[in-house]
Enzyme design. Structure first.
Site, PDB file in Angstrom:
ATOM      1  N   CYS A 137      -0.493   3.119 -10.864  1.00  0.00           N
ATOM      2  CA  CYS A 137      -1.394   2.164 -10.209  1.00  0.00           C
ATOM      3  C   CYS A 137      -2.882   2.476 -10.289  1.00  0.00           C
ATOM      4  CB  CYS A 137      -0.954   1.953  -8.774  1.00  0.00           C
ATOM      5  SG  CYS A 137       0.621   1.063  -8.761  1.00  0.00           S
ATOM      6  N   PHE A 156       0.815  -1.221   0.000  1.00  0.00           N
ATOM      7  CA  PHE A 156       0.000   0.000   0.000  1.00  0.00           C
ATOM      8  C   PHE A 156       0.848   1.269   0.000  1.00  0.00           C
ATOM      9  CE2 PHE A 156      -2.465  -3.407   1.971  1.00  0.00           C
ATOM     10  CZ  PHE A 156      -3.605  -3.373   1.181  1.00  0.00           C
TER      11      PHE A 156
HETATM   12  P1  NAD Z   1       8.302  -1.230 -11.759  1.00  0.00           P
HETATM   13  O1  NAD Z   1       7.897  -1.274 -13.171  1.00  0.00           O
HETATM   14  O2  NAD Z   1       8.864   0.015 -11.182  1.00  0.00           O
HETATM   15  O3  NAD Z   1       9.370  -2.389 -11.482  1.00  0.00           O
HETATM   16  C1  NAD Z   1       9.208  -3.715 -11.865  1.00  0.00           C
HETATM   17  C2  NAD Z   1      10.610  -4.366 -11.946  1.00  0.00           C
HETATM   18  O4  NAD Z   1      10.446  -5.766 -12.134  1.00  0.00           O
HETATM   19  C3  NAD Z   1      11.456  -3.855 -13.110  1.00  0.00           C
HETATM   20  O5  NAD Z   1      12.697  -3.408 -12.631  1.00  0.00           O
HETATM   21  C4  NAD Z   1      11.603  -5.087 -14.014  1.00  0.00           C
HETATM   22  O6  NAD Z   1      12.820  -5.126 -14.715  1.00  0.00           O
HETATM   23  C5  NAD Z   1      11.499  -6.202 -13.009  1.00  0.00           C
HETATM   24  N1  NAD Z   1      11.119  -7.504 -13.581  1.00  0.00           N
HETATM   25  C6  NAD Z   1      10.196  -7.780 -14.532  1.00  0.00           C
HETATM   26  N2  NAD Z   1      10.145  -9.118 -14.757  1.00  0.00           N
HETATM   27  C7  NAD Z   1      11.054  -9.688 -13.938  1.00  0.00           C
HETATM   28  C8  NAD Z   1      11.453 -11.040 -13.689  1.00  0.00           C
HETATM   29  N3  NAD Z   1      10.893 -12.069 -14.328  1.00  0.00           N
HETATM   30  N4  NAD Z   1      12.424 -11.260 -12.776  1.00  0.00           N
HETATM   31  C9  NAD Z   1      12.999 -10.229 -12.113  1.00  0.00           C
HETATM   32  N5  NAD Z   1      12.651  -8.947 -12.292  1.00  0.00           N
HETATM   33  C10 NAD Z   1      11.687  -8.677 -13.186  1.00  0.00           C
HETATM   34  O7  NAD Z   1       7.025  -1.703 -10.924  1.00  0.00           O
HETATM   35  P2  NAD Z   1       6.471  -1.107  -9.535  1.00  0.00           P
HETATM   36  O8  NAD Z   1       5.931   0.248  -9.731  1.00  0.00           O
HETATM   37  O9  NAD Z   1       7.474  -1.368  -8.474  1.00  0.00           O
HETATM   38  O10 NAD Z   1       5.215  -2.085  -9.297  1.00  0.00           O
HETATM   39  C11 NAD Z   1       5.375  -3.447  -9.033  1.00  0.00           C
HETATM   40  C12 NAD Z   1       4.037  -4.008  -8.573  1.00  0.00           C
HETATM   41  O11 NAD Z   1       3.670  -3.416  -7.326  1.00  0.00           O
HETATM   42  C13 NAD Z   1       2.874  -3.735  -9.527  1.00  0.00           C
HETATM   43  O12 NAD Z   1       2.001  -4.820  -9.503  1.00  0.00           O
HETATM   44  C14 NAD Z   1       2.204  -2.525  -8.913  1.00  0.00           C
HETATM   45  O13 NAD Z   1       0.828  -2.442  -9.225  1.00  0.00           O
HETATM   46  C15 NAD Z   1       2.380  -2.792  -7.428  1.00  0.00           C
HETATM   47  N6  NAD Z   1       2.401  -1.587  -6.588  1.00  0.00           N
HETATM   48  C16 NAD Z   1       3.107  -0.493  -7.008  1.00  0.00           C
HETATM   49  C17 NAD Z   1       3.166   0.633  -6.173  1.00  0.00           C
HETATM   50  C18 NAD Z   1       3.913   1.875  -6.609  1.00  0.00           C
HETATM   51  O14 NAD Z   1       3.830   2.867  -5.899  1.00  0.00           O
HETATM   52  N7  NAD Z   1       4.627   1.863  -7.722  1.00  0.00           N
HETATM   53  C19 NAD Z   1       2.543   0.598  -4.918  1.00  0.00           C
HETATM   54  C20 NAD Z   1       1.862  -0.559  -4.525  1.00  0.00           C
HETATM   55  C21 NAD Z   1       1.798  -1.652  -5.368  1.00  0.00           C
HETATM   56  C1  UGA Z   2      -1.444   4.982  -4.638  1.00  0.00           C
HETATM   57  C2  UGA Z   2      -2.040   4.624  -3.271  1.00  0.00           C
HETATM   58  O1  UGA Z   2      -2.181   5.814  -2.492  1.00  0.00           O
HETATM   59  C3  UGA Z   2      -1.143   3.632  -2.542  1.00  0.00           C
HETATM   60  O2  UGA Z   2      -1.761   3.246  -1.316  1.00  0.00           O
HETATM   61  C4  UGA Z   2      -0.954   2.405  -3.415  1.00  0.00           C
HETATM   62  O3  UGA Z   2      -0.075   1.484  -2.806  1.00  0.00           O
HETATM   63  C5  UGA Z   2      -0.390   2.818  -4.760  1.00  0.00           C
HETATM   64  O4  UGA Z   2      -1.273   3.790  -5.388  1.00  0.00           O
HETATM   65  C6  UGA Z   2      -0.286   1.665  -5.693  1.00  0.00           C
HETATM   66  O5  UGA Z   2      -1.037   0.722  -5.618  1.00  0.00           O
HETATM   67  O6  UGA Z   2       0.596   1.808  -6.527  1.00  0.00           O
HETATM   68  P1  UGA Z   2       0.501   6.568  -5.531  1.00  0.00           P
HETATM   69  O7  UGA Z   2      -0.079   6.251  -6.872  1.00  0.00           O
HETATM   70  O8  UGA Z   2       1.957   6.426  -5.343  1.00  0.00           O
HETATM   71  O9  UGA Z   2      -0.200   5.623  -4.425  1.00  0.00           O
HETATM   72  O10 UGA Z   2       0.148   8.060  -5.150  1.00  0.00           O
HETATM   73  P2  UGA Z   2      -1.115   8.811  -4.488  1.00  0.00           P
HETATM   74  O11 UGA Z   2      -0.608   9.718  -3.468  1.00  0.00           O
HETATM   75  O12 UGA Z   2      -2.190   7.865  -4.093  1.00  0.00           O
HETATM   76  O13 UGA Z   2      -1.634   9.683  -5.726  1.00  0.00           O
HETATM   77  C7  UGA Z   2      -2.226   9.098  -6.865  1.00  0.00           C
HETATM   78  C8  UGA Z   2      -2.774  10.176  -7.781  1.00  0.00           C
HETATM   79  O14 UGA Z   2      -3.921  10.794  -7.198  1.00  0.00           O
HETATM   80  C9  UGA Z   2      -1.783  11.312  -8.087  1.00  0.00           C
HETATM   81  O15 UGA Z   2      -1.886  11.649  -9.444  1.00  0.00           O
HETATM   82  C10 UGA Z   2      -2.276  12.454  -7.203  1.00  0.00           C
HETATM   83  O16 UGA Z   2      -1.967  13.720  -7.739  1.00  0.00           O
HETATM   84  C11 UGA Z   2      -3.774  12.206  -7.218  1.00  0.00           C
HETATM   85  N1  UGA Z   2      -4.480  12.762  -6.024  1.00  0.00           N
HETATM   86  C12 UGA Z   2      -4.208  12.266  -4.789  1.00  0.00           C
HETATM   87  C13 UGA Z   2      -5.430  13.759  -6.202  1.00  0.00           C
HETATM   88  O17 UGA Z   2      -5.696  14.219  -7.341  1.00  0.00           O
HETATM   89  N2  UGA Z   2      -6.107  14.231  -5.093  1.00  0.00           N
HETATM   90  C14 UGA Z   2      -5.863  13.743  -3.847  1.00  0.00           C
HETATM   91  O18 UGA Z   2      -6.531  14.208  -2.886  1.00  0.00           O
HETATM   92  C15 UGA Z   2      -4.896  12.749  -3.683  1.00  0.00           C
END
Ligand code: NAD
Ligand code: UGA
Length: 451
Positions: A262, A154
């Site tokens: 996301c 999260f």
């Molecule tokens: P990202 O694209 O930044 O990173 C993914 C990484 O995985 C890359 O470096 C890629 O090279 C690597 N990869 C791909 N296939 C691979 C394999 N077979 N073996 C090893 N490495 C491999 O992704 P992210 O933003 O970190 O998101 C990852 C997951 O977490 C997604 O499902 C996303 O929805 C979830 N998530 C993301 C966030 C966020 O804030 N970015 C927050 C919560 C959940």
């Molecule tokens: C969001 C969730 O907040 C995380 O809990 C979750 O883990 C993550 O997605 C994920 O699954 O990747 P993130 O996308 O990093 O996190 O950033 P947020 O702070 O949630 O903002 C998301 C978007 O909403 C941004 O474009 C932000 O500008 C917008 N936003 C946020 C608004 O327009 N208004 C608000 O009040 C808050």
């Protein structure tokens, strides 16, 4: 102390790996991207995330954190293997699981001792069972002792380390309660609530949480549009609503909508899952439609003020989807820039951290000179017919507005994040619009802006 392997070194995998190392565990971070692993091994961060550099260096120096491309090396002593690879949108909005599959197969091929495989990637409901099948099939001739646990993440970009270290809750789902409890143990020192469920429920908690947060933002944006027409102020409406404990004040900032890697893909994937199983996700569809509309509002507004946008120069401040990250995936700024380009405008952009990522996206337009990437806010606004604020970075809060005004061709501002004070901006002589602050926007329209 446990031995942990984290597969994927993106925003989630890298933060997860370094934080577990910081909690005293031995961690291998594994990625298939050689450039990423090479950089990390040299202490160079592949992403911008505040505080990440220091915590990586501290743990590498302490010998608790290593980077590799080899599944064999990373899993040799691992008791836990976290899958934290990307799950981007597929053609119909479904989550594309190809990276999860290859990570699961990579783990299956590399180990010969009992292991707990943990899905940290955001994956469709049922994926935990599917990963069990993928691994079992891969090891058909040589069965492996493994359990699968869902542990959705999260954290938010920009505050990822703090979100990981001080979580509101940890969610764990498994068909094997003992496996879930072993993973819970890894989080014990964080002293946060732990919710243990079955696999599918944990997977749904992640989608429902993201969809609910996106819904709150679309809700306040719809209210903002009504405020605009009725001469009310959405900021004060949000304060008045948020003080009600049942509502709360978070995620009620009106603006140009939600973007990022996301919310857009997860709301789409949840709606796709719903349709596939015969339900009608009407609310989710509306939430996405309102979000698309918020970006268009900016262009409608500019068209109204500047008449035609053809050959007009528009400055865009902020490219990342939110402040404190270099991530531009599904950033509202990108869609606004494309809409402006379609109208024949020239766009001058600036962002404190995301210019390198933007350069890759705009390489062609950049060459055609319809998108100019600048190295400061003042450079971006030079000669602009209007300025659009798309990301509320701190450094934009206190710009020298006298300098901004004299650099611009005409003093028009559309503040897409309600960052600035309308009265101050109008006193500074700007024709200033923001989102859902109808009382001020109406003044700007009728010219009662102190000019
Ligand atoms: P990202 O694209 O930044 O990173 C993914 C990484 O995985 C890359 O470096 C890629 O090279 C690597 N990869 C791909 N296939 C691979 C394999 N077979 N073996 C090893 N490495 C491999 O992704 P992210 O933003 O970190 O998101 C990852 C997951 O977490 C997604 O499902 C996303 O929805 C979830 N998530 C993301 C966030 C966020 O804030 N970015 C927050 C919560 C959940
Ligand atoms: C969001 C969730 O907040 C995380 O809990 C979750 O883990 C993550 O997605 C994920 O699954 O990747 P993130 O996308 O990093 O996190 O950033 P947020 O702070 O949630 O903002 C998301 C978007 O909403 C941004 O474009 C932000 O500008 C917008 N936003 C946020 C608004 O327009 N208004 C608000 O009040 C808050």
């Amino acid at each position: 102390m446990s031995n942990i392997c984290v597969v994927g070194t993106g925003y989630v995998g890298l933060v997860t790996g370094v934080c577990f190392a910081d909690l005293g565990n031995q961690v291998f971070c594994l990625d298939v991207n050689p450039d990423r692993v090479e950089k990390l091994s040299q202490g160079i961060m592949p992403i911008y995330e505040p505080g990440l550099n220091e915590i990586v260096l501290r743990n590498v120096n302490a010998g608790r954190l290593r980077f590799t491309m080899s599944y064999d090396e990373a899993l040799e002593d691992a008791e836990f293997a976290f899958i934290a690879v990307g799950t981007p949108s597929g053609a119909d909005g479904e989550a594309d699981l190809q990276y999860v599959r290859s990570a699961a197969e990579g783990i299956a091929d590399a180990i010969d001792h009992p292991i707990i495989i943990i899905n940290k990637s955001t994956v469709p409901v049922g994926t935990g069972d599917w990963v069990t099948e993928v691994v079992s099939k891969r090891r058909a001739g040589k069965p492996l002792d493994f359990k699968v646990v869902s542990n959705p993440e999260f954290l938010r970009e920009g505050s990822a380390i703090n979100d990981f270290m001080v979580p509101d809750r940890v969610v764990l789902g498994s068909t094997d309660q003992e496996a879930a409890k072993s993973v819970a143990h890894l989080y014990l020192s964080l002293r946060c609530p732990v919710v243990i469920t079955d696999l599918r429920t944990a997977e749904m908690i992640k989608y429902a949480s993201n969809a609910f947060l996106a819904t709150r933002i679309s809700f306040i944006n719809e209210i903002a549009n009504i405020c605009e027409e009725l001469g009310a102020d959405v900021e004060q409406v949000a304060v008045g609503m948020g003080l009600d404990k049942r509502i709360g004040s978070a995620f009620l900032n009106a603006g140009i909508g939600w973007g990022g890697s996301c919310f857009p893909k997860d709301v789409k994937a949840l709606a796709h899952m719903a349709v596939l199983h015969g339900t009608h996700p009407q609310l989710l569809q509306a939430v996405m439609e309102i979000n698309r509309n918020q970006r268009r509002q900016v262009v409608y507004r500019l068209r109204k003020v500047l008449k035609s946008l053809s050959d007009k120069t528009i400055a865009i401040l902020g490219l990342s989807f939110k402040p404190n990250t270099d991530d531009i995936r599904e950033a509202p700024s990108l869609e606004i820039i494309h809409l402006l380009q379609n109208e024949g405008a020239i766009v001058r952009c600036y962002d404190p951290q995301a210019i390198d990522n933007a350069r890759q996206v705009f390489s062609e337009e950049y060459q055609k000179k319809s998108v100019v990437l600048c190295s400061s806010a003042i450079e971006a606004v030079s000669g602009a017919d209007a300025l659009v604020l798309t990301t509320e970075w701190n450094e934009f809060k206190n710009l020298d507005f006298e300098q901004v005004k004299s650099a611009m061709r005409s003093p028009v501002i559309v503040d897409g994040r309600n960052l600035w004070n309308p009265e101050v901006m109008q006193k500074n002589g700007f024709i200033y619009y923001s989102i859902g602050r109808g009382n001020y926007n109406q003044q700007a329209q009728t010219g009662e802006n102190g000019q």
